[in-house]
Design a protein around this motif. Sequence first.
Motif, short mmCIF file in Angstrom:
data_model
loop_
_atom_site.label_atom_id
_atom_site.label_comp_id
_atom_site.label_asym_id
_atom_site.label_seq_id
_atom_site.Cartn_x
_atom_site.Cartn_y
_atom_site.Cartn_z
N LYS A 1 2.23 15.32 -13.53
CA LYS A 1 1.55 15.72 -14.95
C LYS A 1 1.66 17.50 -14.89
CE LYS A 1 -1.00 10.77 -14.84
NZ LYS A 1 -1.85 11.05 -14.73
N ARG B 1 2.47 1.44 -3.31
CA ARG B 1 1.37 2.13 -4.29
C ARG B 1 1.03 3.89 -3.93
NH1 ARG B 1 -3.75 -0.60 -4.19
NH2 ARG B 1 -4.78 0.58 -4.70
N PHE B 2 0.83 4.29 -3.16
CA PHE B 2 0.80 5.75 -2.63
C PHE B 2 2.37 6.23 -2.97
CE2 PHE B 2 0.50 9.18 0.46
CZ PHE B 2 -0.50 10.01 0.03
N THR B 3 3.03 5.87 -2.94
CA THR B 3 3.67 6.57 -3.17
C THR B 3 4.20 6.95 -4.40
OG1 THR B 3 5.73 5.65 -0.96
CG2 THR B 3 7.15 6.78 -2.79
N LYS B 4 4.19 5.40 -5.53
CA LYS B 4 3.90 5.96 -7.12
C LYS B 4 3.38 6.62 -7.44
CE LYS B 4 3.09 2.73 -10.48
NZ LYS B 4 3.18 1.67 -11.26
N LYS B 5 1.92 6.91 -7.10
CA LYS B 5 0.76 7.54 -7.35
C LYS B 5 1.36 9.28 -6.94
CE LYS B 5 -3.49 4.73 -6.73
NZ LYS B 5 -5.08 5.04 -6.26
N ARG B 6 1.82 9.68 -5.60
CA ARG B 6 2.23 10.92 -5.27
C ARG B 6 3.31 11.80 -6.00
NH1 ARG B 6 4.83 12.08 -0.03
NH2 ARG B 6 4.25 10.12 0.74
N PHE C 1 4.08 10.42 -9.37
CA PHE C 1 3.44 10.72 -11.02
C PHE C 1 2.49 11.91 -11.08
CE2 PHE C 1 4.04 5.96 -11.78
CZ PHE C 1 5.45 6.41 -12.65
N ARG C 2 2.08 12.48 -10.13
CA ARG C 2 0.84 13.39 -10.02
C ARG C 2 2.45 15.16 -10.17
NH1 ARG C 2 -2.91 12.70 -4.49
NH2 ARG C 2 -3.50 10.40 -5.37
N GLU D 1 0.89 -1.18 -0.22
CA GLU D 1 -0.25 -0.14 -0.51
C GLU D 1 1.54 1.47 -0.04
OE1 GLU D 1 -2.33 -0.04 3.48
OE2 GLU D 1 -4.10 -1.02 2.13
#
Length: 51
Positions: A51, A40-45, A47-48, A37
């Motif tokens: 963008k 996943r959270f770190t990866k999302k942060r 990539f944000r 978890e």
Amino acid sequence: MNEFSKDYENLKNQIDGDKGKLIGFLFVGLIIGRIYEKLRFTKKRIFRRFK
């Protein structure tokens, strides 16, 4: 943390044989799930930011 280890040992001693191993697997599964978890959270942060 010391109380946790004592409680864990008491629980493990109360459950016999193969069922005792099951508790260890459950704890390992919880730890692996938490790590997954967090990754996943770190990866999302990360990539944000790009963008």
